[in-house]
Design an enzyme around this catalytic site. Structure first.
Site, PDB file in Angstrom:
ATOM      1  N   ASP A  11      -3.546   4.527  -1.401  1.00 47.97           N
ATOM      2  CA  ASP A  11      -4.336   3.514  -0.714  1.00 47.97           C
ATOM      3  C   ASP A  11      -4.737   3.884   0.705  1.00 47.97           C
ATOM      4  O   ASP A  11      -5.642   3.285   1.275  1.00 47.97           O
ATOM      5  CB  ASP A  11      -3.540   2.199  -0.661  1.00 47.97           C
ATOM      6  CG  ASP A  11      -3.168   1.725  -2.045  1.00 47.97           C
ATOM      7  OD1 ASP A  11      -4.082   1.533  -2.858  1.00 47.97           O
ATOM      8  OD2 ASP A  11      -1.958   1.578  -2.323  1.00 47.97           O
TER       9      ASP A  11
ATOM     10  N   PHE B  79       0.823  -1.212   0.000  1.00 46.83           N
ATOM     11  CA  PHE B  79       0.000   0.000   0.000  1.00 46.83           C
ATOM     12  C   PHE B  79       0.850   1.252   0.000  1.00 46.83           C
ATOM     13  O   PHE B  79       1.995   1.264   0.427  1.00 46.83           O
ATOM     14  CB  PHE B  79      -0.989  -0.001   1.171  1.00 46.83           C
ATOM     15  CG  PHE B  79      -0.352   0.013   2.546  1.00 46.83           C
ATOM     16  CD1 PHE B  79       0.145  -1.155   3.110  1.00 46.83           C
ATOM     17  CD2 PHE B  79      -0.294   1.192   3.293  1.00 46.83           C
ATOM     18  CE1 PHE B  79       0.713  -1.147   4.388  1.00 46.83           C
ATOM     19  CE2 PHE B  79       0.266   1.205   4.569  1.00 46.83           C
ATOM     20  CZ  PHE B  79       0.777   0.040   5.115  1.00 46.83           C
ATOM     21  N   ASP B  80       0.186   2.304  -0.503  1.00 47.49           N
ATOM     22  CA  ASP B  80       0.855   3.575  -0.695  1.00 47.49           C
ATOM     23  C   ASP B  80       0.087   4.650   0.073  1.00 47.49           C
ATOM     24  O   ASP B  80      -1.137   4.653   0.088  1.00 47.49           O
ATOM     25  CB  ASP B  80       0.829   3.862  -2.207  1.00 47.49           C
ATOM     26  CG  ASP B  80       1.333   5.238  -2.531  1.00 47.49           C
ATOM     27  OD1 ASP B  80       2.533   5.374  -2.729  1.00 47.49           O
ATOM     28  OD2 ASP B  80       0.511   6.177  -2.560  1.00 47.49           O
ATOM     29  N   PHE B  81       0.824   5.539   0.739  1.00 47.30           N
ATOM     30  CA  PHE B  81       0.178   6.671   1.410  1.00 47.30           C
ATOM     31  C   PHE B  81       1.125   7.847   1.382  1.00 47.30           C
ATOM     32  O   PHE B  81       2.308   7.689   1.105  1.00 47.30           O
ATOM     33  CB  PHE B  81      -0.188   6.314   2.859  1.00 47.30           C
ATOM     34  CG  PHE B  81       1.016   5.956   3.695  1.00 47.30           C
ATOM     35  CD1 PHE B  81       1.494   4.660   3.705  1.00 47.30           C
ATOM     36  CD2 PHE B  81       1.662   6.911   4.446  1.00 47.30           C
ATOM     37  CE1 PHE B  81       2.614   4.324   4.457  1.00 47.30           C
ATOM     38  CE2 PHE B  81       2.780   6.585   5.212  1.00 47.30           C
ATOM     39  CZ  PHE B  81       3.262   5.293   5.209  1.00 47.30           C
TER      40      PHE B  81
END
Ligand SMILES: *[C@@H]1O[C@H](CO)[C@@H](O)[C@H](O)[C@H]1NC(C)=O
Ligand SMILES: *[C@@H]1O[C@H](CO)[C@@H](O)[C@H](O)[C@H]1NC(C)=O
Ligand SMILES: *[C@@H]1O[C@H](CO)[C@@H](O)[C@H](O)[C@H]1NC(C)=O
Ligand SMILES: *[C@@H]1O[C@H](CO)[C@@H](O)[C@H](O)[C@H]1NC(C)=O
Ligand SMILES: *[C@@H]1O[C@H](CO)[C@@H](O)[C@H](O)[C@H]1NC(C)=O
Length: 784
Positions: free
Chosen positions: A297, A280-282
């Site tokens: 995400d 996941f990406d933030f």
């Protein structure tokens, strides 16, 4: 990770009507989403588990997993209490756990990179990983793997370069891979950051606010061509994906005018499709619909655009539920894959807070102040000593046969305390930022780590000197008011040790390339008055111009010690007295003057009501590649560093040797020509190295490659291998450099794939990027 400026920006950003969101691409034009969806890759079991669980979640629960909640950690994501899924706990940073106690302050990444030692770097990472785990932190906000990469040949002014490894993409790639693999071995989830092209801080033109924060800030837009992106800025991230990083943090800048965290090109097309990232990406959020559809995400550290707004967008159909499911699966998969659901210590600290228990949202969090350090101080000392670069030596080092030393400069003293500098180590004094007293062991901001003690240089040197019957005098000041007493002491000293530094902080790019607190004047003053030779010790987060003083007659030795962490003094003593023979090499180029780099260093122009733009016109030629391409003589080249002994190289050869990729944890989807895999080894170069000096020591042997002449846009040479070996006097060993297909490839922009260009490749081997005595040519005409 988050400085007050950025949080303020997030809170104050007005909601952008979705019709006005730039780069409103095909994915969002009609509320559909056709991927990329994760399939878990090697984490297929964990992915199946995540998929099954997702089926049983309500919309609210799914949204909760993607959204920040209030909790004990630096950032916390929501969980699903009904199914015993806790939220995740996130904390900085790349040099050790920040905001807590009984942890180790490690040498920073750019310091450790100077060791050029794979085993040491992975050992550092494994130990940092265990410290995070011991506090119950699920996700480390690090390592910094190329955002910034440190376009430092071009922009040695960047305030965050010290947080990352090196501007060389090969060295950065190998160290990024090993660091992610080492840290995740403990079950921790790493977050490779900042993705991508984050090479300078926001540009600000407002006054400082009440807390000394900058105002009127605009994010810069990085404009980079496809080839430069693939060959220079992306490789380190590709390696972190290959090493199985569970998370990636997108950056604060824009890319081609679009916020990095809502760039379909950067996140969906490149990170998730081309690199095949399954986690996941933030990062820095600016919108709800565009961020979600373009690949972000999770939103942290607060709820601004996700949470209720994400739920509404899903209910309205602007974001399909399939995308939300993908976000949830991307978050849960690495969590299951790393076994954090079965066997992980509970959260056992609270950000900034030293109380033993604290109630947050009805839940009581306890803090036992667990000591997670084990014997890490010994290892941290070893890393720091192995990373101290000897730049000059007349023979004054190692110290021997002397009875009186003088020590000068505030940088030898105990440092400012945490309270004096604030929990973020921004070190505000009045309206003055970046003001640090005492020795500099780490920079400020999210790359900082907390130390439970600092072994100050004066402490370690006094103890060591006492053992050898040496008298130590000192004036630990930089202020010219003390020049009189300094002259008096220097006049009686057989060796004068001058300590100078440069303290760098996130959020503040540099304005010049000089030392802090008039360090140059201090060196010159001591040099003028010293009875014997002068040893200069620099604690700096990057390039410093040394031309004013380095050739003065009494400057006997110069050490570049970077930001060595809490064991600074002990590691330095090991080098000064020769208990450890220096073996580190500069992981960046030291030029002679600001004009050695391209003009317009950091973009400081607000962009006339639009936004500031940075065009990476130098392409691939950053750092030593810029100096090579333009025939500029640096003061000290990339890869340079002295030893107390000498080495000789012999018997350089190179042979075809196919070996299938053994170390990819997750496979990337990068496209390439030919049959062999991109990470398969095709050739091995070898060279013998002999210690021909009088003491034992380690040498870093380096391999550089030049592409065939047909590749006109390539800089003259690229690092493509390095090996470090410790050798007794007279001992010889063989160093091997495996060359993978990717190491020989260029990115073909037209065909959008990696390929090996046909023609004659030149390989040179040596002990720095400009000391390369042995050369071989290899003609490659095969498609592998
Ligand atoms: C939405 O747009 C995509 C891409 O243009 C297209 O493939 C898809 O068929 C469209 N879906 C609908 C329901 O119109
Ligand atoms: C969201 O997560 C938090 C933290 O785990 C939890 O307290 C809260 O009940 C969750 N909300 C929902 C709707 O599950
Ligand atoms: C940004 O624009 C340049 C020039 O059009 C292009 O080559 C590059 O691929 C773009 N970058 C991204 C990440 O899409
Ligand atoms: C550093 O020293 C100066 C001069 O003694 C003092 O005014 C200042 O408060 C100190 N700063 C910190 C962060 O300790
Ligand atoms: C390289 O060193 C090894 C011993 O490590 C020796 O056996 C070999 O003959 C040497 N090769 C050359 C070309 O000198």
């Amino acid at each position: 990770m988050w400085s007050p400026i950025k949080t303020a920006l997030l809170v104050l950003s007005p909601l952008i009507p979705s019709a006005l969101i730039p780069n409103f691409d095909k994915h969002s034009s009609n509320g559909t989403y056709d991927g990329p969806f994760t399939d878990g890759g090697v984490w297929s079991k964990a992915f199946e588990h995540a998929k099954e669980v997702t089926k049983h979640l309500s919309l609210e629960e799914k949204v909760n997993l993607t959204t920040a909640v209030t909790g004990p950690c630096q950032a916390n994501s929501g969980g699903v209490p009904r199914l015993d899924i806790p939220g995740l706990c996130f904390n900085d940073g790349p040099s050790g756990p920040r905001y807590t106690d009984f942890v180790t302050q490690w040498p920073s990444e750019f310091t450790a990179a100077a060791s050029f030692d794979r085993e040491l770097i992975e050992g550092r990472a494994r130990r940092i990983g265990k410290e995070f785990r011991g506090k119950g932190i699920n996700v480390e906000l690090g390592p910094v793997t190329g955002g910034p990469l440190g376009r430092s040949a071009v922009r040695p002014y960047a305030g965050r370069n010290w947080e990352a490894f090196t501007p060389d993409p090969y060295l950065s790639s190998t160290l990024s891979f090993l660091t992610v693999r080492g840290m995740q071995q403990s079950g921790l989830i790493t977050c490779a950051k900042h993705y991508i092209l984050y090479e300078q801080e926001p540009v600000c033109d407002g006054p400082l606010d009440d807390e000394g924060g900058r105002t009127g800030c605009e994010d810069i837009s990085s404009e980079v061509d496809d080839k430069t992106m693939k060959e220079l800025y992306l490789p380190s991230f590709a390696e972190t994906v290959r090493a199985g990083t569970g998370a990636v943090m997108c950056s604060y800048n824009k890319i081609n005018g679009t916020a990095a965290c809502e760039s379909n090109d950067a996140l969906n097309r490149v990170l998730k499709e081309e690199l095949g990232f399954r986690g996941f990406d933030f990062g820095a959020t600016h919108s709800t619909v565009a961020s979600a559809l373009n690949g972000m995400d999770m939103e942290l550290p607060g709820e601004y655009f996700y949470g209720q707004r994400l739920l509404q967008a899903i209910n309205k159909g602007s974001i399909p539920e399939s995308r939300l499911d993908d976000m949830v699966q991307r978050i849960l998969t690495p969590w299951y894959a790393s076994q954090q659901h079965t066997n992980y210590p509970r959260i056992n600290y609270q950000k900034y807070d030293l109380s033993d228990s604290k109630e947050v949202n009805g839940h009581v969090w306890t803090n036992e102040h667990v000591d997670v350090r084990k014997d890490n101080a010994i290892y941290a000392r070893k890393v720091a000593a192995e990373s101290t670069v000897l730049l000059k030596n007349s023979g004054v080092l190692p110290l021997r046969g002397i009875r009186r030393i003088g020590v000068f400069g505030t940088d030898a003293d105990y440092p400012s305390t945490l309270s004096g500098c604030g929990p973020d180590l921004f070190c505000l004094v009045g309206s003055k930022r970046r003001y640090w007293n005492g020795t500099v062991t780490i920079g400020g901001g999210s790359g900082a780590a907390y130390a439970d003690y600092i072994a100050a240089p004066i402490e370690a040197m006094s103890l060591r000197a006492r053992q050898s019957g040496i008298r130590v005098d000192h004036v630990l000041q930089n202020d010219p008011a003390h020049y009189g007493s300094m002259a008096w002491i220097a006049y009686q000293s057989e060796v004068c040790l001058v300590f100078v530094s440069l303290f760098l902080v996130e959020g503040w790019d540099r304005e010049h390339l000089r030392l802090d607190k008039k360090g140059e004047d201090l060196i010159k003053h001591v040099e003028k008055n010293c009875a014997g030779e002068v040893v200069v010790v620099m604690h700096a987060g990057g390039q410093v111009i040394v031309e004013d003083w380095i050739d003065l007659p009494k400057i006997g030795a110069v050490l570049f010690a970077g930001y060595p962490g809490q064991e600074t003094g002990n590691a330095l003593v090991d080098i000064l007295w020769g208990d450890v023979n220096p073996s580190a090499k500069l992981p960046f180029t030291m030029g002679k003057k600001a004009e050695d780099w391209p003009k317009n260093n950091i973009v400081r122009d607000m962009g006339k009501g639009h936004y500031p733009v940075s065009k990476f016109t130098e392409g691939l030629a950053i750092d030593y590649k810029w100096f090579d391409k333009h025939d500029i003589n640096p003061r000290f080249e990339f890869g340079y560093g002295l030893s107390y002994t000498n080495f000789e190289l012999s018997g350089f050869d190179i042979a075809e040797m196919y070996e299938k990729d053994q170390d990819s944890i997750q496979r990337t989807n990068e496209r390439f020509k030919g049959e062999r895999g991109l990470y398969d080894t095709l050739y091995v170069a070898r060279v013998n190295v002999t210690n021909v000096g009088k003491v034992a020591g380690a040498e870093v042997v380096q391999l550089y490659m030049s592409f065939p002449k047909s590749e006109k846009d390539q800089p003259p040479k690229h690092l493509r291998g390095y090996g470090k070996k410790y050798l007794e006097v007279g001992q010889t060993t063989t160093i091997s450099f495996p060359l993978r297909k990717k190491d020989l490839s260029i990115w073909d922009v037209k065909q959008q794939l990696w390929k090996i260009p046909h023609g004659t490749f030149t390989f040179r081997v040596g002990t720095s990027s400009r000391s390369l005595p042995l050369k071989l040519e290899v003609d490659i005409q095969t498609y592998y």
